[in-house]
Design a protein around this motif. Sequence first.
Motif, PDB file in Angstrom:
ATOM      1  N   GLY A  13      -7.888 -21.295 -40.489  1.00 51.23           N
ATOM      2  CA  GLY A  13      -6.959 -20.300 -39.935  1.00 51.23           C
ATOM      3  C   GLY A  13      -7.625 -19.309 -39.006  1.00 51.23           C
ATOM      4  O   GLY A  13      -7.271 -18.133 -38.994  1.00 51.23           O
ATOM      5  N   LEU A  14      -8.593 -19.763 -38.202  1.00 49.82           N
ATOM      6  CA  LEU A  14      -9.395 -18.828 -37.411  1.00 49.82           C
ATOM      7  C   LEU A  14      -8.865 -18.570 -36.001  1.00 49.82           C
ATOM      8  O   LEU A  14      -9.363 -17.689 -35.314  1.00 49.82           O
ATOM      9  CB  LEU A  14     -10.845 -19.329 -37.316  1.00 49.82           C
ATOM     10  N   PRO A  43     -17.311 -16.835 -38.973  1.00 52.46           N
ATOM     11  CA  PRO A  43     -16.256 -15.813 -39.044  1.00 52.46           C
ATOM     12  C   PRO A  43     -15.370 -15.960 -40.285  1.00 52.46           C
ATOM     13  O   PRO A  43     -14.824 -14.967 -40.766  1.00 52.46           O
ATOM     14  CB  PRO A  43     -15.443 -16.055 -37.760  1.00 52.46           C
ATOM     15  N   ARG A  74     -15.618  -7.348 -42.265  1.00 46.56           N
ATOM     16  CA  ARG A  74     -14.762  -6.551 -43.157  1.00 46.56           C
ATOM     17  C   ARG A  74     -15.467  -6.234 -44.479  1.00 46.56           C
ATOM     18  O   ARG A  74     -15.204  -5.200 -45.092  1.00 46.56           O
ATOM     19  CB  ARG A  74     -13.448  -7.281 -43.451  1.00 46.56           C
ATOM     20  N   LEU A 108     -17.397  -3.207 -43.691  1.00 50.63           N
ATOM     21  CA  LEU A 108     -16.465  -2.076 -43.532  1.00 50.63           C
ATOM     22  C   LEU A 108     -16.013  -1.561 -44.899  1.00 50.63           C
ATOM     23  O   LEU A 108     -15.912  -0.348 -45.122  1.00 50.63           O
ATOM     24  CB  LEU A 108     -15.246  -2.500 -42.702  1.00 50.63           C
ATOM     25  N   TYR A 140     -19.622 -13.004 -33.125  1.00 56.05           N
ATOM     26  CA  TYR A 140     -19.459 -12.484 -34.484  1.00 56.05           C
ATOM     27  C   TYR A 140     -20.766 -11.899 -35.006  1.00 56.05           C
ATOM     28  O   TYR A 140     -20.766 -10.882 -35.705  1.00 56.05           O
ATOM     29  CB  TYR A 140     -18.936 -13.590 -35.404  1.00 56.05           C
ATOM     30  N   LEU A 156     -21.109  -8.472 -33.668  1.00 55.88           N
ATOM     31  CA  LEU A 156     -20.240  -7.531 -34.389  1.00 55.88           C
ATOM     32  C   LEU A 156     -20.842  -7.141 -35.736  1.00 55.88           C
ATOM     33  O   LEU A 156     -20.746  -5.990 -36.164  1.00 55.88           O
ATOM     34  CB  LEU A 156     -18.864  -8.153 -34.609  1.00 55.88           C
ATOM     35  N   ILE A 181     -12.155 -15.152 -45.718  1.00 52.69           N
ATOM     36  CA  ILE A 181     -10.716 -15.209 -45.430  1.00 52.69           C
ATOM     37  C   ILE A 181     -10.173 -16.609 -45.701  1.00 52.69           C
ATOM     38  O   ILE A 181      -8.968 -16.799 -45.858  1.00 52.69           O
ATOM     39  CB  ILE A 181     -10.378 -14.770 -43.985  1.00 52.69           C
ATOM     40  N   GLU A 197      -9.603 -14.006 -53.147  1.00 56.25           N
ATOM     41  CA  GLU A 197      -8.529 -14.895 -53.613  1.00 56.25           C
ATOM     42  C   GLU A 197      -8.337 -16.083 -52.681  1.00 56.25           C
ATOM     43  O   GLU A 197      -7.633 -17.032 -53.029  1.00 56.25           O
ATOM     44  CB  GLU A 197      -7.215 -14.122 -53.746  1.00 56.25           C
ATOM     45  N   GLN A 252      -9.103  -8.977 -51.852  1.00 56.81           N
ATOM     46  CA  GLN A 252      -8.097  -9.361 -50.865  1.00 56.81           C
ATOM     47  C   GLN A 252      -8.743  -9.136 -49.507  1.00 56.81           C
ATOM     48  O   GLN A 252      -8.942  -7.995 -49.075  1.00 56.81           O
ATOM     49  CB  GLN A 252      -6.837  -8.545 -51.082  1.00 56.81           C
ATOM     50  N   PHE A 279      -8.408  -9.150 -46.301  1.00 56.42           N
ATOM     51  CA  PHE A 279      -8.001  -8.413 -45.101  1.00 56.42           C
ATOM     52  C   PHE A 279      -7.882  -6.918 -45.383  1.00 56.42           C
ATOM     53  O   PHE A 279      -7.676  -6.136 -44.463  1.00 56.42           O
ATOM     54  CB  PHE A 279      -6.661  -8.954 -44.590  1.00 56.42           C
ATOM     55  N   ASP A 280      -7.998  -6.555 -46.650  1.00 58.19           N
ATOM     56  CA  ASP A 280      -7.685  -5.194 -47.091  1.00 58.19           C
ATOM     57  C   ASP A 280      -8.982  -4.475 -47.460  1.00 58.19           C
ATOM     58  O   ASP A 280      -9.504  -4.600 -48.568  1.00 58.19           O
ATOM     59  CB  ASP A 280      -6.737  -5.284 -48.287  1.00 58.19           C
ATOM     60  N   VAL A 281      -9.484  -3.728 -46.499  1.00 55.05           N
ATOM     61  CA  VAL A 281     -10.770  -3.053 -46.656  1.00 55.05           C
ATOM     62  C   VAL A 281     -10.714  -2.040 -47.810  1.00 55.05           C
ATOM     63  O   VAL A 281     -11.662  -1.902 -48.581  1.00 55.05           O
ATOM     64  CB  VAL A 281     -11.132  -2.380 -45.309  1.00 55.05           C
ATOM     65  N   GLN A 282      -9.599  -1.333 -47.941  1.00 54.18           N
ATOM     66  CA  GLN A 282      -9.488  -0.361 -49.034  1.00 54.18           C
ATOM     67  C   GLN A 282      -9.491  -1.063 -50.398  1.00 54.18           C
ATOM     68  O   GLN A 282     -10.172  -0.625 -51.331  1.00 54.18           O
ATOM     69  CB  GLN A 282      -8.203   0.459 -48.869  1.00 54.18           C
ATOM     70  N   GLN A 283      -8.752  -2.147 -50.495  1.00 54.31           N
ATOM     71  CA  GLN A 283      -8.726  -2.881 -51.770  1.00 54.31           C
ATOM     72  C   GLN A 283     -10.122  -3.380 -52.121  1.00 54.31           C
ATOM     73  O   GLN A 283     -10.545  -3.321 -53.287  1.00 54.31           O
ATOM     74  CB  GLN A 283      -7.733  -4.050 -51.652  1.00 54.31           C
ATOM     75  N   ARG A 325      -7.357 -13.968 -37.337  1.00 51.79           N
ATOM     76  CA  ARG A 325      -7.683 -13.428 -38.661  1.00 51.79           C
ATOM     77  C   ARG A 325      -9.136 -13.048 -38.854  1.00 51.79           C
ATOM     78  O   ARG A 325      -9.456 -12.259 -39.740  1.00 51.79           O
ATOM     79  CB  ARG A 325      -7.320 -14.451 -39.737  1.00 51.79           C
ATOM     80  N   SER A 326     -10.038 -13.617 -38.060  1.00 49.90           N
ATOM     81  CA  SER A 326     -11.440 -13.268 -38.300  1.00 49.90           C
ATOM     82  C   SER A 326     -11.678 -11.787 -38.012  1.00 49.90           C
ATOM     83  O   SER A 326     -12.571 -11.184 -38.596  1.00 49.90           O
ATOM     84  CB  SER A 326     -12.374 -14.153 -37.478  1.00 49.90           C
ATOM     85  N   PRO A 379      -5.832  -8.434 -39.097  1.00 49.27           N
ATOM     86  CA  PRO A 379      -5.849  -6.984 -39.210  1.00 49.27           C
ATOM     87  C   PRO A 379      -7.008  -6.493 -40.090  1.00 49.27           C
ATOM     88  O   PRO A 379      -7.532  -7.240 -40.905  1.00 49.27           O
ATOM     89  CB  PRO A 379      -4.530  -6.682 -39.911  1.00 49.27           C
ATOM     90  N   LEU A 434      -7.016  -3.791 -42.746  1.00 53.77           N
ATOM     91  CA  LEU A 434      -6.103  -2.912 -43.474  1.00 53.77           C
ATOM     92  C   LEU A 434      -6.914  -1.885 -44.249  1.00 53.77           C
ATOM     93  O   LEU A 434      -7.838  -2.230 -44.988  1.00 53.77           O
ATOM     94  CB  LEU A 434      -5.225  -3.740 -44.413  1.00 53.77           C
ATOM     95  N   ILE A 443      -2.270 -12.468 -45.965  1.00 51.88           N
ATOM     96  CA  ILE A 443      -2.971 -11.447 -45.190  1.00 51.88           C
ATOM     97  C   ILE A 443      -2.628 -10.051 -45.724  1.00 51.88           C
ATOM     98  O   ILE A 443      -3.462  -9.151 -45.685  1.00 51.88           O
ATOM     99  CB  ILE A 443      -2.586 -11.578 -43.684  1.00 51.88           C
TER     100      ILE A 443
END
Lengths: 506, 506
Positions: free
Chosen positions: A125-126, A316, A322, A325, A360, A363, A409, A434, A450, A452-456, B129-130, B133, B135, B210
């Motif tokens: 899914g890249l 990636p 992430r 981050l 990448y 980055l 991811i 996950e 999760q 995509f969720d940096v806070q989580q 997605r790499s 977002p 989040l 995501i």
Amino acid sequence: MSDFIALDLPLVLLSNRGPVSFDRDATGRTVGRGAGGLVSALSGLAEHLDDAVWVCGAASEEDTVVAGENAGSSILVQTHPQPHLVDGEPEGPAIRVRLVVTDPAAYADFYSVWSNPILWFIQHGLYGRSLSPVLTRAEHDAFENGYAAVNRAYADAVVSEVRSRGGKALVLLQDYHFYLVADWVREQCPDVVLTHFVHIPWPGPDEWRILPGDIRERLLRGLLGSDVVGFHTRRYARNFVLCAAELLGLPADLDKLTVTVGDRVVRARYYPISVDPAALDATQASEEVAAHVAMLRYLFLDDDRQLLLRVDRTDPSKNVVRGFLAFGTLLDQHPELVGRVSFLALLQPSRTDVPEYADYIALIGGVVAEINARHTKEGRQPIDLRMVEDFPLAVAAYSICDVLIVNAIADGMNLVAKEVAVVNRRGGVLALSEMAGAHEELGEFAVTLQPFDVQQMADAFYTALTMPIGERHRRLAAAADQVRTHDVRRWLDDQIVDLRRIAGFI
Amino acid sequence: MSDFIALDLPLVLLSNRGPVSFDRDATGRTVGRGAGGLVSALSGLAEHLDDAVWVCGAASEEDTVVAGENAGSSILVQTHPQPHLVDGEPEGPAIRVRLVVTDPAAYADFYSVWSNPILWFIQHGLYGRSLSPVLTRAEHDAFENGYAAVNRAYADAVVSEVRSRGGKALVLLQDYHFYLVADWVREQCPDVVLTHFVHIPWPGPDEWRILPGDIRERLLRGLLGSDVVGFHTRRYARNFVLCAAELLGLPADLDKLTVTVGDRVVRARYYPISVDPAALDATQASEEVAAHVAMLRYLFLDDDRQLLLRVDRTDPSKNVVRGFLAFGTLLDQHPELVGRVSFLALLQPSRTDVPEYADYIALIGGVVAEINARHTKEGRQPIDLRMVEDFPLAVAAYSICDVLIVNAIADGMNLVAKEVAVVNRRGGVLALSEMAGAHEELGEFAVTLQPFDVQQMADAFYTALTMPIGERHRRLAAAADQVRTHDVRRWLDDQIVDLRRIAGFI
């Protein structure tokens, strides 16, 4: 490892990288062995059998010379104690190998246009779909003259090996390089019993719709030449069945995970791949690892400090940026951890000829510098980024880390999580995405990420770092038990049991 | 339009944009009507009923003033012949409107953080997605204080309107702005019969992963407060059921498209939205359109030349860049077409405050300049790019184009294809992406585009341009017949029939 089960039929294996490779030095031809859990498990099986052959690519110049000397036939390599080519009867364990030579331009189209960028990107899914991929005539031509042509050459070699064994064999095909092989082999050798195992994720139909209609149809129909299409998880198997139903219009059962193709029933099955615990234990017991452990303890673990670890290729899909981050967010929100928690990242540069991969890495370097600039305290940088491939160093770090971070991811399985479960001696907590296949088996013992969720993720790192030590050890022991009782041999045995059942031997 | 069917229950509608809007000019308060097929279909229904109310947002300053003057209650707007507020009995068709006022900061989080970037990107598969977002706590907060808070305010308004009608009503909720409303309304008003219609694509579970786990679960559970969740296509409905099964673990039937939630059965249904052919016919008959037609003929259709057309917002999901790349490939590979084929693109700039959208416009300009530089012949540029929103001009172009290009990488329905089918008088060929919802209905009459495959699209354009004129007219007539017999009224009637059946009136 324990004894292998009986097969009742000859065995033909296919993978891109084989169990041995040839080279030259001052003394003449040398023979090396392939590394990794998959190769060692399949090698163990092949060594144990009189009538097995491993079809693989001629990867080195000397491989090509050896293949030329034995044009169109297999060679026998004794693997212990010292690997060497055998003429006649071997005096120890040996593997029969069929090296396939293909045109370099065709191989480049197969490997560097289709397998690694396009199929890898689709299946993980890249693609940022608004701008990539842009498929042109060049990609169509590379499919025909590269992917399909190379698949045909490997399929021909498999067919010739099956025929020389009477036309009936168990055939085990490996991975995303060879989606067209099963169908061609079945056409030529209708009596084979065949599993194609896919080692990377299998996404749903929408992702596959990125590919041209004729190509995605050929890939699916190719795979459906198998009796069993094997995946790491139920989700991937379900997605495959959904693709057959939606993209080909074939009758499919999403509960039984079967697809009907003419008068055949193709089964999607899931066999989670695993590690070889005995080999890991042996590595861990080495002096080299002990030396690394002492060094890492000195650098990261004095004064009750804690260590987060990640070990990945710079792909990636591994989601390194992430991950950092989230670590930066953790330090922002818990300043008491600054100076008390380190993050060691052992990253192996990968596919740097692909622009997205080179970008990448830049980055990654940028985000590490930014976080280290913000949070270095008393001369201690919070992130230690090492661009190395060093398995003993990785095993040493596995054994003493407090938290292992796997925040991919998308990841077919992720064996690092399983390696750490076996090797860690510190009650290390698995912080596990996950989206990694390993989460289906180990998620209940892990802290879930999760990706995509940096806070989580920052919150999950905090949970892992502050988990009571008893709970940490309890979870680690359960994860280790799961991996040791579901090792790579079991992955292989389960597939063979299914094939023998299909062949009518059980 | 023909008579509306009886409802047997009061009707409560909810959408973000409503059927009327208030403004001020020198003469005082003015009242305008909303545009578009959806608003006109729902307005027609609401005007026809005594006991209907439309809940929508106060979009203008004057809307907010009007809402304040009628705090917590609805207003009555007579819609013909001249729209105006009514106090007492209207003397013509009228709509009852409930304007909802929300805090501007909350609305910004709802609209400009969650609805338009995040949900739109997820549902159209636009994230690379790499890297995106990312989040963070900001997005979590914006969900809670923005999306959820605004949804709660609208839900409260719906509940108050349902209660004032005795607690039992047909409720029609619209689109991705309000995924949390159905569940809240059902909790307060268990006797409602409720459809939530989703106007954009619904992707499979992998895309929804995501989002943070708690948020995706709340969105799904919110929607599952409906009796029916409506989509444009079977594929979206199937994906929704799959999400409920995989992400929430609910019992689901992928053939019947049902999900069991406690003791309720929620149905996923597909109702393809459509256009209002009579309104299109009227526009086409206008003098303004006739003048545009003359101008366009002069510019593009003398000497047996041919015209390709696209009419889109500059949304990355519309795939404008690859569309032009395919046109460039067409001219490269068929030089005889240079100077004989023009491509008119009427693009409406959209969401230019979102960086990806602004960047995308620059990319469009770049690729147009490059192709025009390469293929201008005798002073004729092959591409005429106009950044305008001008519906009469679009209808004029619809009526005389040889090929309409819709090559979206994802598109809930795409009404432009249906408008052209109704309006075109030249045997125009629909070149239609397989990823547009309209392809399920019109694909058999169209030339199919695979939107990531520039070569395939170039070949398809060539097929469309060289199709025999009889075949072109035959296909166009069939497409027009499909659209005229499946208009927007039918879209609405089918939903109401299903709701009345659920309510026990049929």
